[in-house]
Structure formats: C-alpha cells, structure tokens
Scaffold this motif. Structure first.
Motif, PDB file in Angstrom:
ATOM      1  N   HIS A 114     -33.590  57.040 -11.060  1.00  0.00           N
ATOM      2  CA  HIS A 114     -32.789  55.965 -10.940  1.00  0.00           C
ATOM      3  C   HIS A 114     -31.377  56.121 -11.772  1.00  0.00           C
ATOM      4  O   HIS A 114     -30.304  55.554 -11.138  1.00  0.00           O
ATOM      5  CB  HIS A 114     -33.474  54.442 -11.305  1.00  0.00           C
ATOM      6  CG  HIS A 114     -34.557  54.042 -10.313  1.00  0.00           C
ATOM      7  ND1 HIS A 114     -35.807  54.762 -10.020  1.00  0.00           N
ATOM      8  CD2 HIS A 114     -34.355  52.952  -9.307  1.00  0.00           C
ATOM      9  CE1 HIS A 114     -36.323  54.049  -9.083  1.00  0.00           C
ATOM     10  NE2 HIS A 114     -35.355  53.132  -8.536  1.00  0.00           N
ATOM     11  N   ALA A 146     -34.932  57.552  -5.180  1.00  0.00           N
ATOM     12  CA  ALA A 146     -34.334  56.532  -6.021  1.00  0.00           C
ATOM     13  C   ALA A 146     -32.980  56.196  -5.430  1.00  0.00           C
ATOM     14  O   ALA A 146     -32.862  54.714  -5.270  1.00  0.00           O
ATOM     15  CB  ALA A 146     -34.103  57.017  -7.420  1.00  0.00           C
ATOM     16  N   LEU A 149     -34.007  53.628  -2.826  1.00  0.00           N
ATOM     17  CA  LEU A 149     -34.599  52.257  -3.304  1.00  0.00           C
ATOM     18  C   LEU A 149     -33.561  51.674  -4.106  1.00  0.00           C
ATOM     19  O   LEU A 149     -33.668  50.168  -3.704  1.00  0.00           O
ATOM     20  CB  LEU A 149     -35.597  52.758  -4.405  1.00  0.00           C
ATOM     21  CG  LEU A 149     -37.050  53.133  -3.974  1.00  0.00           C
ATOM     22  CD1 LEU A 149     -37.553  53.862  -5.080  1.00  0.00           C
ATOM     23  CD2 LEU A 149     -37.727  52.285  -3.185  1.00  0.00           C
ATOM     24  N   SER A 165     -42.361  63.669  -4.908  1.00  0.00           N
ATOM     25  CA  SER A 165     -42.515  62.284  -4.285  1.00  0.00           C
ATOM     26  C   SER A 165     -43.734  61.735  -4.903  1.00  0.00           C
ATOM     27  O   SER A 165     -43.805  60.512  -4.577  1.00  0.00           O
ATOM     28  CB  SER A 165     -42.639  62.457  -2.483  1.00  0.00           C
ATOM     29  OG  SER A 165     -43.564  63.193  -2.245  1.00  0.00           O
ATOM     30  N   GLU A 246     -42.111  57.996 -13.970  1.00  0.00           N
ATOM     31  CA  GLU A 246     -41.004  57.438 -13.242  1.00  0.00           C
ATOM     32  C   GLU A 246     -41.537  57.401 -11.710  1.00  0.00           C
ATOM     33  O   GLU A 246     -41.372  56.771 -10.581  1.00  0.00           O
ATOM     34  CB  GLU A 246     -39.852  58.159 -13.259  1.00  0.00           C
ATOM     35  CG  GLU A 246     -39.222  58.202 -14.545  1.00  0.00           C
ATOM     36  CD  GLU A 246     -38.990  56.738 -15.062  1.00  0.00           C
ATOM     37  OE1 GLU A 246     -38.545  55.790 -14.389  1.00  0.00           O
ATOM     38  OE2 GLU A 246     -39.039  56.514 -16.310  1.00  0.00           O
ATOM     39  N   LYS A 249     -43.965  54.672 -10.814  1.00  0.00           N
ATOM     40  CA  LYS A 249     -43.312  53.602 -10.694  1.00  0.00           C
ATOM     41  C   LYS A 249     -42.742  53.367  -9.069  1.00  0.00           C
ATOM     42  O   LYS A 249     -42.784  52.513  -8.528  1.00  0.00           O
ATOM     43  CB  LYS A 249     -42.008  53.185 -11.569  1.00  0.00           C
ATOM     44  CG  LYS A 249     -42.663  53.087 -13.094  1.00  0.00           C
ATOM     45  CD  LYS A 249     -41.341  53.007 -13.981  1.00  0.00           C
ATOM     46  CE  LYS A 249     -41.630  53.267 -15.543  1.00  0.00           C
ATOM     47  NZ  LYS A 249     -40.310  52.960 -16.431  1.00  0.00           N
ATOM     48  N   MET A 250     -42.325  54.654  -8.945  1.00  0.00           N
ATOM     49  CA  MET A 250     -41.340  54.642  -7.558  1.00  0.00           C
ATOM     50  C   MET A 250     -42.458  54.605  -6.357  1.00  0.00           C
ATOM     51  O   MET A 250     -42.190  53.885  -5.352  1.00  0.00           O
ATOM     52  CB  MET A 250     -40.631  55.876  -7.403  1.00  0.00           C
ATOM     53  CG  MET A 250     -39.350  55.904  -8.068  1.00  0.00           C
ATOM     54  SD  MET A 250     -38.651  57.538  -8.448  1.00  0.00           S
ATOM     55  CE  MET A 250     -38.108  57.986  -6.642  1.00  0.00           C
ATOM     56  N   GLN A 253     -43.069  51.310  -4.512  1.00  0.00           N
ATOM     57  CA  GLN A 253     -42.076  50.837  -3.741  1.00  0.00           C
ATOM     58  C   GLN A 253     -41.588  51.506  -2.396  1.00  0.00           C
ATOM     59  O   GLN A 253     -40.789  51.103  -1.765  1.00  0.00           O
ATOM     60  CB  GLN A 253     -40.589  50.671  -4.526  1.00  0.00           C
ATOM     61  CG  GLN A 253     -40.863  49.978  -5.928  1.00  0.00           C
ATOM     62  CD  GLN A 253     -39.641  50.313  -6.955  1.00  0.00           C
ATOM     63  OE1 GLN A 253     -38.387  49.674  -6.277  1.00  0.00           O
ATOM     64  NE2 GLN A 253     -39.729  51.055  -8.033  1.00  0.00           N
ATOM     65  N   TYR A 254     -42.421  52.414  -2.001  1.00  0.00           N
ATOM     66  CA  TYR A 254     -42.059  53.254  -1.090  1.00  0.00           C
ATOM     67  C   TYR A 254     -42.276  52.254   0.226  1.00  0.00           C
ATOM     68  O   TYR A 254     -41.365  52.751   1.255  1.00  0.00           O
ATOM     69  CB  TYR A 254     -42.929  54.327  -0.817  1.00  0.00           C
ATOM     70  CG  TYR A 254     -42.886  55.502  -1.744  1.00  0.00           C
ATOM     71  CD1 TYR A 254     -41.548  55.603  -2.503  1.00  0.00           C
ATOM     72  CD2 TYR A 254     -43.667  56.741  -2.037  1.00  0.00           C
ATOM     73  CE1 TYR A 254     -41.285  56.625  -3.496  1.00  0.00           C
ATOM     74  CE2 TYR A 254     -43.381  57.861  -2.842  1.00  0.00           C
ATOM     75  CZ  TYR A 254     -42.232  57.945  -3.659  1.00  0.00           C
ATOM     76  OH  TYR A 254     -41.902  58.768  -4.471  1.00  0.00           O
TER      77      TYR A 254
END
Length: 322
Positions: A114, A146, A149, A165, A246, A249-250, A253-254
C-alpha cells in the motif's frame, strides 16, 4: 594488549575493505545502468518513471530484485503502438528512493504494498495518468492489487502476471530471514555487495526463468548490479520478508475489486506457484479471468509474451478502453 590491538586493526581493515569494495561495485553499476526515464520528486522521495507510446494508460510494475528494465527488454515495444506505457522503479529498487521511514543500514522495516502503491500513484498523478490498466509481475502483483484497493473507481483494470496474491504456508528460507533482519541488513548485505561472484548472479537469474532459458542479452540489459547495491538489497529483502502479513490483510478486501482483472500464470512456476496464488485468487475476485500457461515458469512476460500482451488487450476491451 598488543594482541587486542592487532585484532582491532584486522577487524577495522576488513570493514574498510568491505566498504571500499561494495562502494566500487555500486559505482560501476550506477555508471553502467543510469536512469532511462525521468526522476520525479514526490514529497522528497525520488521516483524513477518512464513514459512511452500513446493510447490508454498502462502502468507496469516490476517484481522483486528488479527494475523497470525488465519490461524495456522487449515488452514495451509490443505495447507502445496502442498504449501510453508508464513504467516505475518500485521504492528502494532501480533509481527510486526507498521511503525514508524504511531506509538505513540497520532498519528491518519495509515499504508495504500500500505504501508503494501510494507513492507510485502520486508519481502517476504528476504524469497525468488517468484510469489506467495496472499490470504487476510477481511481487509487483501485490502492489497492483494495492493500487486497485486504494483507487477502485480510478483503476480501469488489473493484470497479474505470476502475481503474488495469496497467503502461503511456510517461510521464504533462511536467506530472506537473515538479510531482512537488522543484523543481516547491517553486516551481511555489505559482504554480499562486495564479494558475490557474477556467476552466482547469473545462475540466480537462470533459476528465476526456469524451466525456460534466460533470453540472450537479458542479464546485460536489466543491470543485475543495480539489485546488488546495499540500499536495493536491503529494500528488497525487507519487502519480501514482510509481505505475508500484508497479503493476509489484502485478501479480506478482494471482493471490493470489481474492475476487470486478468491473471496469467504458468503451471511450472515454483517461485509464485499457480495453485497457491492465482488459482485461489481468481474466484475471490468478482470479475477475474485466469489464463494458465502449461509448462511455463515465473517469467511469462518474456517466455509467453503474446499471452501476456493478449491479457492486457482483453483487460482494455473489458474495461471499455478499446
């Protein structure tokens, strides 16, 4: 007392030798591979960017240990007739500075995907980039995700080529643990920069391309010496070593990434395995298409370039840009 002074003198001499040798090799790499784009100041951080061609904006983000030269080897020439191609060196690599909060010989922190995407987006804004397709290779795939997002309504499409990913089991090996630590950053990396043989570097590149062969001239074009500079080795080791949390965390949100996404991944990729990453990520992404490449390893942008270019063209069509 005399013995102690002798030991101190020897250690000091070795430190001086290592620093001199490392500095000499870094200077040679810098001279041989100067910037090939423009250097943009973003809040005091230098970002190396290159723009080529015309058409819809297409951002290319390179992987670990790399720089934008990976794409200028021959891929950009296949795209610049119908896209405005924007290339960046990621933070700490090539000719882009590391973010100041993550710089320093004894620093074990790293710029997150990010943070990297945020910096590159600011540079893209400076270049007038609008509604881009964003392609990321390997580690760059995480940065591309990122990017999406952070700007879901201002990103036309994503393309992941052998992209990282998904979370993975196990660790990345003792090398990354060591060089990604404060001790490894301060002590081990200068030794590597100073003395790592060129033959080892070429063997490492060959392993990245396996089971395909490294294209003739690739090593000389990309400038492997740039990746061996102390600042670049530190940034790369720390980024890779801290990527897993990281990514975790991502993933959550996919589902918000509703833009068209193309994933291109080789079945013989042992560095970022298909079954661990793209095969799992595709159903998690609302509008994703996966193209598998039988027998292809980690570098499809070179060894299966038509398929990667076709994925970019499909992304452009699906996003209404063509």
């Amino acid at each position: 007392m005399l013995f102690s002074l002798t030991i101190i003198a020897v250690v000091l001499g070795l430190v001086i030798l290592v620093q001199w040798r490392a500095t000499t090799r870094e200077a040679a790499a810098d001279a041989a591979y100067p910037p090939i784009g423009e250097l943009i100041d973003i809040d005091g951080v230098t970002v190396h960017a290159r723009v080529q061609g015309g058409g819809p904006d297409l951002v290319l983000i390179h992987g670990a240990s790399g720089n934008m030269r990976d794409f200028t080897f021959d891929m950009v020439d296949q795209l610049a007739d119908r896209y405005r191609v924007i290339l960046f060196d990621r933070p700490g690599l090539g000719w882009t500075d590391n973010l100041p909060q993550h710089a320093g010989a004894w620093n074990a922190t790293a710029a997150t995907p990010h943070e990297q995407a945020t910096l590159l987006q600011k540079a893209a804004d400076r270049l007038g980039v609008s509604n881009p397709i964003v392609l990321g290779h390997s580690y760059g795939g995480a940065v591309a995700l990122a990017w999406g997002l952070l700007r879901p309504d201002e990103t036309a499409a994503l393309v992941l080529a052998s992209g990282v990913s998904e979370p993975w089991e196990g660790d990345l090996g003792w090398q990354y643990k060591l060089t990604g630590s404060a001790f490894g950053s301060g002590i081990v990396i200068p030794l590597v920069t100073a003395f790592l043989p060129q033959g080892f570097i070429r063997a490492s590149v060959n392993a990245i391309f396996a089971p395909q062969d490294t294209p003739d001239g690739y090593n000389d074009h990309i400038g492997t010496g740039l990746a061996l500079r102390r600042t670049s080795m530190r940034a790369n080791a720390q980024q890779v070593n801290t990527l897993l949390p990281e990514i975790k965390k991502m993933v959550a949100q996919y589902a918000t990434l509703t833009m068209p996404i193309e994933l291109v991944h080789g079945t013989a990729d042992t560095i970022v395995p298909l079954e661990v990453h793209a095969a799992i990520a595709t159903p998690q992404l609302p509008d994703a298409i996966l193209t598998t490449l039988p027998g292809i390893g980690h570098m499809p942008q070179h060894v299966s370039q038509p398929e990667v270019v076709a994925a970019i063209d499909r992304a452009a069509t699906r996003a209404g840009l063509r």
